[in-house]
Design an enzyme around this catalytic site. Structure first.
Site, PDB file in Angstrom:
ATOM      1  N   PRO A   8       4.042  24.459 -11.208  1.00 38.02           N
ATOM      2  CA  PRO A   8       2.672  24.567 -10.714  1.00 38.02           C
ATOM      3  C   PRO A   8       2.548  24.746  -9.202  1.00 38.02           C
ATOM      4  O   PRO A   8       3.279  24.114  -8.430  1.00 38.02           O
ATOM      5  CB  PRO A   8       2.041  23.233 -11.127  1.00 38.02           C
ATOM      6  CG  PRO A   8       2.811  22.820 -12.325  1.00 38.02           C
ATOM      7  CD  PRO A   8       4.223  23.302 -12.102  1.00 38.02           C
ATOM      8  N   ASN A   9       1.627  25.614  -8.842  1.00 36.34           N
ATOM      9  CA  ASN A   9       1.213  25.886  -7.455  1.00 36.34           C
ATOM     10  C   ASN A   9       2.226  26.698  -6.651  1.00 36.34           C
ATOM     11  O   ASN A   9       1.934  27.103  -5.525  1.00 36.34           O
ATOM     12  CB  ASN A   9       0.876  24.584  -6.710  1.00 36.34           C
ATOM     13  CG  ASN A   9      -0.256  23.834  -7.384  1.00 36.34           C
ATOM     14  OD1 ASN A   9      -1.327  24.415  -7.593  1.00 36.34           O
ATOM     15  ND2 ASN A   9      -0.052  22.596  -7.754  1.00 36.34           N
ATOM     16  N   ARG A  16       0.163  28.572   0.726  1.00 36.75           N
ATOM     17  CA  ARG A  16      -0.046  27.149   0.450  1.00 36.75           C
ATOM     18  C   ARG A  16       0.716  26.297   1.480  1.00 36.75           C
ATOM     19  O   ARG A  16       1.942  26.381   1.568  1.00 36.75           O
ATOM     20  CB  ARG A  16       0.503  26.866  -0.947  1.00 36.75           C
ATOM     21  CG  ARG A  16       0.578  25.420  -1.304  1.00 36.75           C
ATOM     22  CD  ARG A  16       1.453  25.207  -2.540  1.00 36.75           C
ATOM     23  NE  ARG A  16       1.457  23.822  -2.899  1.00 36.75           N
ATOM     24  CZ  ARG A  16       2.415  23.244  -3.613  1.00 36.75           C
ATOM     25  NH1 ARG A  16       3.437  23.954  -4.057  1.00 36.75           N
ATOM     26  NH2 ARG A  16       2.345  21.973  -3.892  1.00 36.75           N
ATOM     27  N   TYR A  21       5.829  24.390   3.239  1.00 39.35           N
ATOM     28  CA  TYR A  21       6.577  25.200   2.270  1.00 39.35           C
ATOM     29  C   TYR A  21       7.029  26.559   2.813  1.00 39.35           C
ATOM     30  O   TYR A  21       7.705  27.298   2.099  1.00 39.35           O
ATOM     31  CB  TYR A  21       5.729  25.392   1.005  1.00 39.35           C
ATOM     32  CG  TYR A  21       5.387  24.082   0.324  1.00 39.35           C
ATOM     33  CD1 TYR A  21       6.397  23.265  -0.174  1.00 39.35           C
ATOM     34  CD2 TYR A  21       4.059  23.649   0.205  1.00 39.35           C
ATOM     35  CE1 TYR A  21       6.100  22.041  -0.774  1.00 39.35           C
ATOM     36  CE2 TYR A  21       3.759  22.444  -0.401  1.00 39.35           C
ATOM     37  CZ  TYR A  21       4.778  21.645  -0.887  1.00 39.35           C
ATOM     38  OH  TYR A  21       4.482  20.438  -1.492  1.00 39.35           O
ATOM     39  N   ASN A  72      12.468  24.772  -9.811  1.00 42.71           N
ATOM     40  CA  ASN A  72      11.596  24.004  -8.911  1.00 42.71           C
ATOM     41  C   ASN A  72      10.373  23.616  -9.741  1.00 42.71           C
ATOM     42  O   ASN A  72       9.495  24.444  -9.972  1.00 42.71           O
ATOM     43  CB  ASN A  72      11.184  24.822  -7.685  1.00 42.71           C
ATOM     44  CG  ASN A  72      10.355  23.977  -6.719  1.00 42.71           C
ATOM     45  OD1 ASN A  72       9.866  22.895  -7.079  1.00 42.71           O
ATOM     46  ND2 ASN A  72      10.182  24.457  -5.502  1.00 42.71           N
ATOM     47  N   ALA A  75       5.051  19.698  -8.638  1.00 47.46           N
ATOM     48  CA  ALA A  75       4.677  18.283  -8.788  1.00 47.46           C
ATOM     49  C   ALA A  75       5.090  17.712 -10.141  1.00 47.46           C
ATOM     50  O   ALA A  75       5.126  16.480 -10.303  1.00 47.46           O
ATOM     51  CB  ALA A  75       3.172  18.120  -8.581  1.00 47.46           C
ATOM     52  N   GLU A  97      18.069  21.511  -9.539  1.00 47.93           N
ATOM     53  CA  GLU A  97      16.684  21.265  -9.115  1.00 47.93           C
ATOM     54  C   GLU A  97      16.576  21.624  -7.631  1.00 47.93           C
ATOM     55  O   GLU A  97      17.405  21.181  -6.832  1.00 47.93           O
ATOM     56  CB  GLU A  97      16.384  19.780  -9.345  1.00 47.93           C
ATOM     57  CG  GLU A  97      15.029  19.312  -8.887  1.00 47.93           C
ATOM     58  CD  GLU A  97      14.909  17.782  -9.009  1.00 47.93           C
ATOM     59  OE1 GLU A  97      15.768  17.132  -9.641  1.00 47.93           O
ATOM     60  OE2 GLU A  97      13.948  17.251  -8.430  1.00 47.93           O
ATOM     61  N   HIS A  99      13.936  22.023  -4.207  1.00 44.96           N
ATOM     62  CA  HIS A  99      12.651  21.812  -3.545  1.00 44.96           C
ATOM     63  C   HIS A  99      12.707  22.401  -2.150  1.00 44.96           C
ATOM     64  O   HIS A  99      13.693  22.200  -1.423  1.00 44.96           O
ATOM     65  CB  HIS A  99      12.323  20.319  -3.444  1.00 44.96           C
ATOM     66  CG  HIS A  99      12.256  19.658  -4.781  1.00 44.96           C
ATOM     67  ND1 HIS A  99      11.184  19.824  -5.617  1.00 44.96           N
ATOM     68  CD2 HIS A  99      13.153  18.886  -5.438  1.00 44.96           C
ATOM     69  CE1 HIS A  99      11.420  19.162  -6.741  1.00 44.96           C
ATOM     70  NE2 HIS A  99      12.614  18.592  -6.654  1.00 44.96           N
ATOM     71  N   ARG A 106       8.799  12.514   2.318  1.00 45.08           N
ATOM     72  CA  ARG A 106       7.358  12.737   2.304  1.00 45.08           C
ATOM     73  C   ARG A 106       6.639  11.520   1.696  1.00 45.08           C
ATOM     74  O   ARG A 106       7.118  10.401   1.851  1.00 45.08           O
ATOM     75  CB  ARG A 106       7.064  14.046   1.548  1.00 45.08           C
ATOM     76  CG  ARG A 106       7.732  15.265   2.201  1.00 45.08           C
ATOM     77  CD  ARG A 106       7.390  16.547   1.465  1.00 45.08           C
ATOM     78  NE  ARG A 106       5.961  16.798   1.467  1.00 45.08           N
ATOM     79  CZ  ARG A 106       5.362  17.660   0.640  1.00 45.08           C
ATOM     80  NH1 ARG A 106       6.069  18.350  -0.233  1.00 45.08           N
ATOM     81  NH2 ARG A 106       4.046  17.839   0.694  1.00 45.08           N
TER      82      ARG A 106
HETATM   83  C1  DQA Z   1       7.990  20.928  -4.166  1.00 43.61           C
HETATM   84  C2  DQA Z   1       7.764  19.458  -3.825  1.00 43.61           C
HETATM   85  C3  DQA Z   1       6.766  18.824  -4.786  1.00 43.61           C
HETATM   86  O1  DQA Z   1       6.543  17.466  -4.434  1.00 43.61           O
HETATM   87  C4  DQA Z   1       5.449  19.552  -4.706  1.00 43.61           C
HETATM   88  O2  DQA Z   1       4.539  19.007  -5.632  1.00 43.61           O
HETATM   89  C5  DQA Z   1       5.595  21.013  -4.901  1.00 43.61           C
HETATM   90  C6  DQA Z   1       6.694  21.695  -4.229  1.00 43.61           C
HETATM   91  C7  DQA Z   1       8.889  21.616  -3.114  1.00 43.61           C
HETATM   92  O3  DQA Z   1       9.377  22.714  -3.407  1.00 43.61           O
HETATM   93  O4  DQA Z   1       9.066  21.104  -2.017  1.00 43.61           O
HETATM   94  O5  DQA Z   1       4.782  21.660  -5.540  1.00 43.61           O
HETATM   95  O6  DQA Z   1       8.658  21.003  -5.415  1.00 43.61           O
END
Ligand code: DQA
Length: 155
Positions: A8-9, A16, A21, A72, A75, A97, A99, A106
């Site tokens: 998501p996102n 964003r 990011y 990735n 959240a 995984e 990020h 954070r």
């Molecule tokens: C993320 C870190 C997550 O906490 C966040 O919700 C994201 C992006 C990252 O790539 O740093 O959507 O996965």
């Protein structure tokens, strides 16, 4: 074939919270990962969704062809026992995984990854380059041969 799965996102990468990011867009990330894997003769199938079930369906659909997964979860990292169990169901597929931000530096809620126990490793906080390092690790792990070197270093 390696799956590049973004949760998501992450479709909004580039616009964003760029201070967190970065400014690289998702299509750019996907292109760079494809190129990195092409150097190992490894094909990439990329997918992004804002829906937990759609991510699970995609992984199920490709579970037999996939040699590895670069994930990735956004959240969902912090909440999704569903994704955790999905990865546990395919133990023959190595998952890394990734990020962009350092989830350990954070907010408190980001410090826990519930998918991490189902993954081989985690790269966090290295920005876009984390995807490239993960791609290289996965290619080596699945026994691919770097095209230009003509020999496979087992990392
Ligand atoms: C993320 C870190 C997550 O906490 C966040 O919700 C994201 C992006 C990252 O790539 O740093 O959507 O996965």
């Amino acid at each position: 074939m390696i799956l590049l799965v973004n949760g998501p996102n992450l479709n909004l990468l580039g616009e964003r919270e760029p201070d967190v990011y970065g400014r690289t867009t998702l299509p750019e990330v996907e292109k760079l990962v494809r190129e990195a894997c092409a150097a190992w003769n490894v094909e990439v199938k990329a997918f992004q969704s804002n829906h937990e079930g759609a991510l699970v369906d995609f992984i199920h659909e490709h579970r037999k062809a996939a040699q590895g997964i670069l994930l990735n979860p956004g959240a969902l990292t912090h909440t999704s026992y569903v994704l955790h169990d999905c990865l546990k169901a395919i133990p023959h597929v190595p998952v890394i995984e990734v990020h962009l931000s350092n989830i350990h530096a954070r907010e408190a809620f980001r410090r826990t990854s519930v998918v991490a126990p189902a993954c081989r490793g985690q790269i966090t906080g290295l920005g876009m380059r984390g995807y490239l390092l993960a791609a290289e690790w996965l290619c080596a792990e699945v026994g691919a041969v770097p095209v230009e070197r003509g020999g496979a270093p087992r990392l």
